[in-house]
Scaffold this motif. Sequence first.
Motif, PDB file in Angstrom:
ATOM      1  N   PHE A   1       0.835  -1.197   0.000  1.00 39.21           N
ATOM      2  CA  PHE A   1       0.000   0.000   0.000  1.00 39.21           C
ATOM      3  C   PHE A   1       0.874   1.253   0.000  1.00 39.21           C
ATOM      4  O   PHE A   1       1.636   1.485   0.936  1.00 39.21           O
ATOM      5  N   VAL A   2       0.766   2.036  -1.051  1.00 41.55           N
ATOM      6  CA  VAL A   2       1.443   3.324  -1.128  1.00 41.55           C
ATOM      7  C   VAL A   2       0.419   4.395  -0.783  1.00 41.55           C
ATOM      8  O   VAL A   2      -0.425   4.757  -1.602  1.00 41.55           O
TER       9      VAL A   2
ATOM     10  N   ASN B   1       8.153   5.591   0.597  1.00 48.18           N
ATOM     11  CA  ASN B   1       6.791   5.054   0.670  1.00 48.18           C
ATOM     12  C   ASN B   1       6.586   3.956  -0.372  1.00 48.18           C
ATOM     13  O   ASN B   1       6.016   2.902  -0.087  1.00 48.18           O
ATOM     14  N   PHE B   2       7.068   4.188  -1.588  1.00 47.76           N
ATOM     15  CA  PHE B   2       7.002   3.161  -2.627  1.00 47.76           C
ATOM     16  C   PHE B   2       7.834   1.947  -2.243  1.00 47.76           C
ATOM     17  O   PHE B   2       7.407   0.800  -2.414  1.00 47.76           O
ATOM     18  N   ALA B   3       9.026   2.190  -1.717  1.00 48.07           N
ATOM     19  CA  ALA B   3       9.924   1.086  -1.374  1.00 48.07           C
ATOM     20  C   ALA B   3       9.320   0.173  -0.317  1.00 48.07           C
ATOM     21  O   ALA B   3       9.406  -1.059  -0.426  1.00 48.07           O
ATOM     22  N   GLN B   4       8.682   0.750   0.717  1.00 51.26           N
ATOM     23  CA  GLN B   4       8.119  -0.089   1.775  1.00 51.26           C
ATOM     24  C   GLN B   4       6.966  -0.952   1.257  1.00 51.26           C
ATOM     25  O   GLN B   4       6.707  -2.020   1.796  1.00 51.26           O
ATOM     26  N   ALA B   5       6.302  -0.483   0.202  1.00 48.28           N
ATOM     27  CA  ALA B   5       5.197  -1.271  -0.355  1.00 48.28           C
ATOM     28  C   ALA B   5       5.684  -2.390  -1.261  1.00 48.28           C
ATOM     29  O   ALA B   5       4.986  -3.380  -1.459  1.00 48.28           O
ATOM     30  N   LEU B   6       6.886  -2.237  -1.801  1.00 49.10           N
ATOM     31  CA  LEU B   6       7.386  -3.203  -2.784  1.00 49.10           C
ATOM     32  C   LEU B   6       8.421  -4.169  -2.231  1.00 49.10           C
ATOM     33  O   LEU B   6       8.678  -5.207  -2.841  1.00 49.10           O
TER      34      LEU B   6
ATOM     35  N   ASP C   1      -2.286   5.080  -3.757  1.00 45.33           N
ATOM     36  CA  ASP C   1      -3.184   6.204  -3.473  1.00 45.33           C
ATOM     37  C   ASP C   1      -2.463   7.498  -3.846  1.00 45.33           C
ATOM     38  O   ASP C   1      -1.542   7.920  -3.150  1.00 45.33           O
ATOM     39  N   GLU C   2      -2.859   8.118  -4.954  1.00 41.80           N
ATOM     40  CA  GLU C   2      -2.238   9.352  -5.446  1.00 41.80           C
ATOM     41  C   GLU C   2      -0.713   9.197  -5.504  1.00 41.80           C
ATOM     42  O   GLU C   2       0.033   9.926  -4.835  1.00 41.80           O
ATOM     43  N   PRO C   3      -0.194   8.258  -6.306  1.00 43.88           N
ATOM     44  CA  PRO C   3       1.238   7.944  -6.272  1.00 43.88           C
ATOM     45  C   PRO C   3       2.150   9.064  -6.762  1.00 43.88           C
ATOM     46  O   PRO C   3       3.349   9.045  -6.477  1.00 43.88           O
ATOM     47  N   ALA C   4       1.621  10.035  -7.493  1.00 37.17           N
ATOM     48  CA  ALA C   4       2.457  11.132  -7.984  1.00 37.17           C
ATOM     49  C   ALA C   4       2.614  12.251  -6.964  1.00 37.17           C
ATOM     50  O   ALA C   4       3.353  13.206  -7.202  1.00 37.17           O
ATOM     51  N   SER C   5       1.951  12.139  -5.838  1.00 35.87           N
ATOM     52  CA  SER C   5       1.966  13.201  -4.829  1.00 35.87           C
ATOM     53  C   SER C   5       3.385  13.464  -4.333  1.00 35.87           C
ATOM     54  O   SER C   5       4.085  12.560  -3.876  1.00 35.87           O
ATOM     55  N   GLY C   6       3.825  14.714  -4.427  1.00 37.77           N
ATOM     56  CA  GLY C   6       5.130  15.107  -3.905  1.00 37.77           C
ATOM     57  C   GLY C   6       6.304  14.855  -4.819  1.00 37.77           C
ATOM     58  O   GLY C   6       7.436  15.179  -4.469  1.00 37.77           O
TER      59      GLY C   6
ATOM     60  N   LEU D   1      -3.920  -1.539  -8.391  1.00 34.40           N
ATOM     61  CA  LEU D   1      -5.090  -0.678  -8.218  1.00 34.40           C
ATOM     62  C   LEU D   1      -4.588   0.715  -7.876  1.00 34.40           C
ATOM     63  O   LEU D   1      -3.837   0.897  -6.915  1.00 34.40           O
ATOM     64  N   LEU D   2      -4.976   1.698  -8.670  1.00 37.03           N
ATOM     65  CA  LEU D   2      -4.460   3.052  -8.536  1.00 37.03           C
ATOM     66  C   LEU D   2      -5.605   4.035  -8.370  1.00 37.03           C
ATOM     67  O   LEU D   2      -6.550   4.037  -9.151  1.00 37.03           O
ATOM     68  N   SER D   3      -5.522   4.862  -7.338  1.00 36.21           N
ATOM     69  CA  SER D   3      -6.531   5.895  -7.104  1.00 36.21           C
ATOM     70  C   SER D   3      -5.930   7.265  -7.376  1.00 36.21           C
ATOM     71  O   SER D   3      -4.806   7.553  -6.940  1.00 36.21           O
ATOM     72  N   THR D   4      -6.652   8.099  -8.090  1.00 38.78           N
ATOM     73  CA  THR D   4      -6.146   9.427  -8.404  1.00 38.78           C
ATOM     74  C   THR D   4      -7.293  10.363  -8.760  1.00 38.78           C
ATOM     75  O   THR D   4      -8.401   9.919  -9.037  1.00 38.78           O
ATOM     76  N   HIS D   5      -7.006  11.658  -8.707  1.00 43.08           N
ATOM     77  CA  HIS D   5      -7.945  12.634  -9.256  1.00 43.08           C
ATOM     78  C   HIS D   5      -7.304  13.355 -10.431  1.00 43.08           C
ATOM     79  O   HIS D   5      -7.853  14.321 -10.952  1.00 43.08           O
TER      80      HIS D   5
END
Length: 240
Positions: free
Chosen positions: A57-58, A137-142, A152-157, A180-184
């Motif tokens: 989970f990111v 955050n990405f690393a801990q999920a992978l 969840d909004e992976p491009a944030s920051g 599964l990717l969530s974004t606006h």
Amino acid sequence: MTCEKGCITGILGLNGAGKTTILKAVTARHFATRGSVLVEGIEASENAEQVRNLTGFVEEEPKLPSEYTVEEYLNMVASLHGLETQMHADKRRLKNNDINSSASICVNPRLIESLSLKEIFPKKIKTLSKGQRQRVNFAQALIYNPSVLVLDEPASGLDPAQIINMRSLVKSLKADHTILLSTHLMQEVEALCDRLYIIHEGRLAASGRAEEIARNAGCESLEEAFFKITSVSDIVGEQK
């Protein structure tokens, strides 16, 4: 809603539509009050620990331990997911002078390169920029190679170059993962998603490929269709 392996499934909606709520139910962070959430056939509410090991989970705003170094934190995450046996059996050393030689963590070198982690491994998390924290955050999920990746909004920051690298990484993971990717952000959907679900006020408003949704809404683009769909306050059923 069904998300398949080898496919990047997007959830698109305005802020507050319910995107993060869905993701937390999928990753067994909280549980549905009605219906079922199945991850590889396993009911999330009945087997939460197993589902958490299956899902990476990111989060948009991760709660990272500020006093840990990046190396210490990733070691802890690996340990929590039962990777000690693998680490001790495979005593690979990362070929990097900046990383403590006592490091026991087995991090895929490709993951280090794609997330530009090498230079921040010895740094405390509290000293990192927002973009660097998102890479951790990405690393801990992978790191424990979950079969399901939830973003969840992976491009944030991330800055523009990091966004390009993130997209490349996500695409490279598609063949072996359910994503599964969530974004606006419309550009993230168009760049990454094979299939899309639009939700509005907690309800499913439309689903399908981006061009299908636009066509069914009588619009020339996904962006036009999205604003048309989310401007309607009383949506009935699923648009097909």
